[in-house]
Design a protein around this motif. Structure first.
Motif, PDB file in Angstrom:
ATOM      1  N   TYR A  40       0.860  -1.136   0.126  1.00  0.00           N
ATOM      2  CA  TYR A  40       0.049   0.145   0.057  1.00  0.00           C
ATOM      3  C   TYR A  40       0.693   1.192   0.031  1.00  0.00           C
ATOM      4  O   TYR A  40       0.586   2.060  -0.751  1.00  0.00           O
ATOM      5  CB  TYR A  40      -0.966   0.003   1.337  1.00  0.00           C
ATOM      6  N   ASP A  41       1.912   1.056   0.823  1.00  0.00           N
ATOM      7  CA  ASP A  41       2.939   2.489   0.917  1.00  0.00           C
ATOM      8  C   ASP A  41       3.779   2.670  -0.509  1.00  0.00           C
ATOM      9  O   ASP A  41       3.578   3.761  -0.765  1.00  0.00           O
ATOM     10  CB  ASP A  41       3.999   2.195   2.255  1.00  0.00           C
TER      11      ASP A  41
ATOM     12  N   GLU B  85       1.375   4.418  -2.733  1.00  0.00           N
ATOM     13  CA  GLU B  85       0.860   5.686  -2.512  1.00  0.00           C
ATOM     14  C   GLU B  85       2.198   6.506  -2.932  1.00  0.00           C
ATOM     15  O   GLU B  85       2.043   7.660  -3.432  1.00  0.00           O
ATOM     16  CB  GLU B  85       0.560   5.785  -0.950  1.00  0.00           C
ATOM     17  N   LYS B  86       3.237   6.243  -2.831  1.00  0.00           N
ATOM     18  CA  LYS B  86       4.484   6.634  -3.193  1.00  0.00           C
ATOM     19  C   LYS B  86       4.763   6.826  -4.546  1.00  0.00           C
ATOM     20  O   LYS B  86       5.012   7.905  -5.182  1.00  0.00           O
ATOM     21  CB  LYS B  86       5.889   5.785  -2.596  1.00  0.00           C
TER      22      LYS B  86
ATOM     23  N   GLU C   7       2.198   9.432  -5.704  1.00  0.00           N
ATOM     24  CA  GLU C   7       2.568  10.941  -5.438  1.00  0.00           C
ATOM     25  C   GLU C   7       3.696  11.315  -6.400  1.00  0.00           C
ATOM     26  O   GLU C   7       3.761  12.507  -6.989  1.00  0.00           O
ATOM     27  CB  GLU C   7       3.074  10.878  -4.001  1.00  0.00           C
TER      28      GLU C   7
ATOM     29  N   GLU D  87      -5.044   5.401  -8.075  1.00  0.00           N
ATOM     30  CA  GLU D  87      -6.095   5.931  -7.298  1.00  0.00           C
ATOM     31  C   GLU D  87      -7.157   4.814  -7.089  1.00  0.00           C
ATOM     32  O   GLU D  87      -7.677   4.770  -5.985  1.00  0.00           O
ATOM     33  CB  GLU D  87      -6.670   7.251  -7.874  1.00  0.00           C
TER      34      GLU D  87
ATOM     35  N   ILE E 242      -5.840   2.161  -4.597  1.00  0.00           N
ATOM     36  CA  ILE E 242      -5.649   2.715  -3.188  1.00  0.00           C
ATOM     37  C   ILE E 242      -7.048   2.883  -2.506  1.00  0.00           C
ATOM     38  O   ILE E 242      -7.515   2.554  -1.517  1.00  0.00           O
ATOM     39  CB  ILE E 242      -4.898   4.007  -3.104  1.00  0.00           C
TER      40      ILE E 242
END
Length: 158
Positions: free
Chosen positions: A13-14, A17-18, A21, A68, A71
């Motif tokens: 998950y991290d 997200e990275k 971004e 997106e 996530i």
């Protein structure tokens, strides 16, 4: 239409997200700069730099939308709830390939975290599905193009 749930570890998950971004900030800025430079070349009808930059922009926006969505519909596995009695997503499973008498260790992950170079296989793959729900010493049978594969579960870890 019901959205698909994406099973992820916290690490996975991290990582998503990275990556999201990075695409939203750095990559968008780089593409915007390419478009600005290409516009300086004048006539857009024969401007391949502009076309390439616009295509890169479209690809980047598609990737952003996909991330997106993943996530938004992510289901993060709580490592404290991972059972070591039966195989489930998040487990590391040591198996014996009974035909070749070879031990292999697989990590069962959601489909977005697959990395075959590290033996991270999807819970949706034939081997992953065959292993799910099995206990130590049980045999999972997997139908493969070369025939039936029998995997004996030797150990379940997290």
């Amino acid at each position: 239409m019901e959205e698909k749930e994406f099973i992820l570890t916290q690490e996975g998950y991290d990582k998503l997200e990275k990556e999201l971004e990075e695409l939203k900030t750095v990559k968008r800025y780089e593409i915007a700069e390419r478009i600005k430079v290409a516009l300086g070349f004048g006539d857009l009808s024969e401007n391949s730099e502009y076309d390439e930059a616009k295509n890169a922009q479209a690809s980047n926006e598609i990737k952003i939308a996909e991330l997106e969505n993943k996530i938004k519909y992510a289901k993060i596995i709580d490592e404290s709830e991972i059972d070591l009695k039966v195989v489930q997503v998040g487990n590391i499973v040591k198996v014996l390939d009974m035909e070749f008498d070879e031990e292999i260790e697989y990590t069962i992950v959601g489909s977005t975290e697959v990395d075959l170079s590290q033996n991270k296989i999807s819970n949706e793959s034939p081997i992953g599905m065959a292993l799910l729900g099995k206990k130590k010493k049980e045999i999972a049978e997997v139908q493969a193009p070369a025939g039936m594969i029998k995997l004996k579960i030797l150990d379940i870890k997290k």
